[in-house]
Scaffold this motif. Structure first.
Motif, mmCIF file in Angstrom:
data_model
loop_
_atom_site.group_PDB
_atom_site.id
_atom_site.type_symbol
_atom_site.label_atom_id
_atom_site.label_comp_id
_atom_site.label_asym_id
_atom_site.label_seq_id
_atom_site.Cartn_x
_atom_site.Cartn_y
_atom_site.Cartn_z
ATOM 1 N N GLU A 88 -55.248 4.168 23.901
ATOM 2 C CA GLU A 88 -56.252 5.224 23.935
ATOM 3 C C GLU A 88 -57.201 5.136 22.736
ATOM 4 O O GLU A 88 -58.406 5.311 22.872
ATOM 5 C CB GLU A 88 -55.568 6.593 23.967
ATOM 6 C CG GLU A 88 -54.767 6.892 25.221
ATOM 7 C CD GLU A 88 -53.391 6.244 25.213
ATOM 8 O OE1 GLU A 88 -52.722 6.286 26.266
ATOM 9 O OE2 GLU A 88 -52.990 5.689 24.159
ATOM 10 N N GLY B 184 -55.035 3.003 44.309
ATOM 11 C CA GLY B 184 -54.355 4.208 43.859
ATOM 12 C C GLY B 184 -52.897 3.966 43.519
ATOM 13 O O GLY B 184 -52.326 4.674 42.683
ATOM 14 N N ALA C 150 -53.178 1.695 40.071
ATOM 15 C CA ALA C 150 -53.916 2.350 38.975
ATOM 16 C C ALA C 150 -54.211 3.787 39.371
ATOM 17 O O ALA C 150 -55.357 4.152 39.636
ATOM 18 C CB ALA C 150 -55.209 1.598 38.675
ATOM 19 N N PRO C 151 -53.176 4.640 39.418
ATOM 20 C CA PRO C 151 -53.377 6.039 39.851
ATOM 21 C C PRO C 151 -54.392 6.750 38.961
ATOM 22 O O PRO C 151 -54.327 6.672 37.739
ATOM 23 C CB PRO C 151 -51.981 6.655 39.694
ATOM 24 C CG PRO C 151 -51.032 5.506 39.644
ATOM 25 C CD PRO C 151 -51.778 4.371 39.032
ATOM 26 N N ASN C 152 -55.321 7.438 39.604
ATOM 27 C CA ASN C 152 -56.397 8.093 38.873
ATOM 28 C C ASN C 152 -57.043 9.107 39.810
ATOM 29 O O ASN C 152 -57.294 8.801 40.978
ATOM 30 C CB ASN C 152 -57.419 7.039 38.422
ATOM 31 C CG ASN C 152 -58.535 7.607 37.581
ATOM 32 O OD1 ASN C 152 -59.351 8.385 38.064
ATOM 33 N ND2 ASN C 152 -58.568 7.235 36.314
ATOM 34 N N PRO C 153 -57.316 10.334 39.344
ATOM 35 C CA PRO C 153 -57.913 11.331 40.240
ATOM 36 C C PRO C 153 -59.287 10.943 40.765
ATOM 37 O O PRO C 153 -59.656 11.326 41.877
ATOM 38 C CB PRO C 153 -57.978 12.592 39.363
ATOM 39 C CG PRO C 153 -57.898 12.117 37.953
ATOM 40 C CD PRO C 153 -57.047 10.891 38.000
ATOM 41 N N VAL C 154 -60.050 10.165 39.982
ATOM 42 C CA VAL C 154 -61.357 9.733 40.459
ATOM 43 C C VAL C 154 -61.208 8.725 41.597
ATOM 44 O O VAL C 154 -61.971 8.738 42.568
ATOM 45 C CB VAL C 154 -62.189 9.143 39.298
ATOM 46 C CG1 VAL C 154 -63.523 8.611 39.804
ATOM 47 C CG2 VAL C 154 -62.424 10.200 38.224
ATOM 48 N N VAL C 155 -60.214 7.859 41.485
ATOM 49 C CA VAL C 155 -59.917 6.935 42.586
ATOM 50 C C VAL C 155 -59.580 7.724 43.844
ATOM 51 O O VAL C 155 -60.041 7.405 44.949
ATOM 52 C CB VAL C 155 -58.762 5.991 42.206
ATOM 53 C CG1 VAL C 155 -58.297 5.192 43.419
ATOM 54 C CG2 VAL C 155 -59.189 5.042 41.091
ATOM 55 N N GLU C 156 -58.778 8.777 43.691
ATOM 56 C CA GLU C 156 -58.390 9.590 44.847
ATOM 57 C C GLU C 156 -59.592 10.309 45.445
ATOM 58 O O GLU C 156 -59.717 10.436 46.676
ATOM 59 C CB GLU C 156 -57.313 10.587 44.419
ATOM 60 C CG GLU C 156 -56.568 11.250 45.555
ATOM 61 C CD GLU C 156 -55.677 10.309 46.352
ATOM 62 O OE1 GLU C 156 -55.015 10.779 47.284
ATOM 63 O OE2 GLU C 156 -55.655 9.096 46.051
ATOM 64 N N ASP D 34 -55.889 19.370 39.107
ATOM 65 C CA ASP D 34 -55.768 18.275 38.149
ATOM 66 C C ASP D 34 -56.488 18.641 36.855
ATOM 67 O O ASP D 34 -57.695 18.871 36.843
ATOM 68 C CB ASP D 34 -56.357 16.989 38.738
ATOM 69 C CG ASP D 34 -55.989 15.752 37.923
ATOM 70 O OD1 ASP D 34 -56.399 15.689 36.747
ATOM 71 O OD2 ASP D 34 -55.291 14.875 38.456
ATOM 72 N N SER E 205 -57.341 16.924 34.291
ATOM 73 C CA SER E 205 -58.345 15.992 33.774
ATOM 74 C C SER E 205 -59.714 16.202 34.415
ATOM 75 O O SER E 205 -60.730 15.793 33.852
ATOM 76 C CB SER E 205 -57.889 14.548 33.985
ATOM 77 O OG SER E 205 -57.774 14.246 35.368
#
Length: 424
Positions: free
Chosen positions: A134, A334, A337-343, A369, A371
């Protein structure tokens, strides 16, 4: 209006014009300037301080003396001279610094050239394994791109204080670890490559769709990211994700000419004239993705995104796009690389493949979510889906909320235009 009034107005205009030039130069050349200074001093924090001091001097001198012929060279040389002055004030100077000072005093702005590999070296330095992932990403975005802390926070979907703390801690850690500005040995590359790829990706993403400001696209950032990606491929030709990232950027950059109207307003995918897409870039993207696949290690996150972009690039229209394939690719992305934007993007693809009702259920599952809290993304997608379902008043409310939350002026215009287009 008196003569004094005219003089005062002119001075104010000159100050504003100089500030705009300084801001523009910093946006475009900050990575090169900081990389040069970091190579010179061996200290990333000092390099940033010197660059900022040079900017302040520019704001004082340029309104009075005019903007120099080569603003980037001027800033670099002023910062170098400040470094020399600092070394001279030390009680004990070693021979290395004395030699550098003699050489630099003889230099002129004609000796300055745009930096190539030094910028990539700076990325590798800031992505030192002594830092957390990070911190690597936050620090590198700050020093390489010249992005503001709020812009980085929006890109990373984290609060501004979190980004500030990461950058401050990263600088202190590098200083404590006595990390020098130097290209790591090839044996060190694998430990840093993931973060380096991530930084280049985020840099391009901000260029492709700016999170804030007056411009829909920031071509300077996107082009620099693509340049870095191409140099990175030459450095690690056996890394499939490096080729895949270049493929993704080539595909996305191919649409730039069609994404912005002459007045700067945004043109969405459905309204773009596809004959304006850069076919040479699409060919280069296809070749880069083929090279990634040929290495035989399976598709990673960048390769899957590149494959999605390729689906759009080869489709003759939105309606003729292979949305089912895009849904499958997003599902695979998804998982690795799980990510809310991907979803969210998967939901959009699902809406095109099977209809808005199923997609809305996916989006509703993301409303809690953390984030995405405070982001315009969820209400903008919900508003679009609700409009397609005929739930006009709900759609209007969501799109207005999204417009209020959007930090990019052009994004806000798009959302308000969608509100205006809804039936009364």
């Amino acid at each position: 209006m008196t003569d004094a009034d005219l003089t005062g107005t002119g001075a104010a205009d000159g100050d504003a014009a100089a500030r705009r030039v300084v801001d523009s130069v910093w946006r475009i050349e900050s990575a090169q300037i900081v990389a040069t200074l970091t190579k010179l001093t061996g200290d990333l924090g000092l390099a940033e301080d010197l660059a900022q001091e040079a900017l302040l001097e520019a704001l004082e001198q340029w309104p009075r003396d005019g903007v120099p012929r080569n603003p980037g060279a001027w800033l670099t040389m002023v910062a170098k001279r400040r470094a020399i002055d600092g070394w001279r004030r030390r009680a004990a100077l070693d021979e290395r610094y004395r030699s550098l000072a003699r050489d630099l005093e003889q230099a002129s702005d004609l000796d300055w050239e745009p930096i190539g590999d030094d910028v990539l070296r700076l990325v590798f330095t800031a992505c030192h394994p002594v830092l957390s992932r990070e911190s690597q990403v936050a620090l590198t975005l700050r020093v390489v791109s010249g992005l503001t802390t709020p812009e980085i926070a929006r890109m990373l979907l984290v609060p501004v204080p979190t980004v500030q703390a990461r950058i401050t801690r990263a600088k202190k850690t590098l200083a404590a670890a006595n990390v020098h500005f130097e290209a790591p040995d090839p044996a060190e590359w694998p430990r840093r490559l993931s973060a380096v790829l991530g930084v280049v990706y985020l840099l391009f993403t901000e260029g492709y769709a700016a999170t804030s400001g007056p411009n829909w696209i920031r071509a300077d950032l996107a082009n620099e990211a693509l340049r870095l990606g191409r140099r990175l491929v030459a450095l690690v030709p056996r890394e499939p994700e490096a080729h895949a990232l270049v493929a993704l950027m080539e595909f996305q950059a191919s649409r730039f000419a069609a994404r912005v109207a002459p007045d700067g307003s945004a043109i969405l995918l459905a309204d773009q004239h596809r004959e304006r897409w850069d076919r040479a870039q699409i060919v280069r993207g296809t070749a880069a993705l083929s090279r990634a696949d040929a290495l035989g290690r399976g598709r990673g996150a960048y390769a899957l995104q590149a494959a999605i972009a390729q689906c759009h690039s080869v489709a003759p229209s939105v309606a003729a796009t292979d949305w089912e394939q895009i849904v499958i690719l997003y599902e695979a992305l998804g998982r690795i690389a799980p990510n809310p934007v991907v979803e969210l993007n998967r939901a959009i693809a699902v809406s095109m493949a099977t209809g808005p009702a199923t997609a809305l259920r996916i989006v509703d599952g993301l409303t809690d979510d953390a984030s995405l809290r405070g982001s315009h993304l969820i209400p903008s997608v919900r508003g679009e889906l609700l409009a397609r379902l005929g739930r006009v008043e709900e759609a209007r409310s969501e799109l207005r909320t999204a417009a209020h939350l959007a930090a990019n002026d052009r994004e806000r215009e798009v959302l308000l235009r969608k509100v205006a287009d809804l039936p009364q």
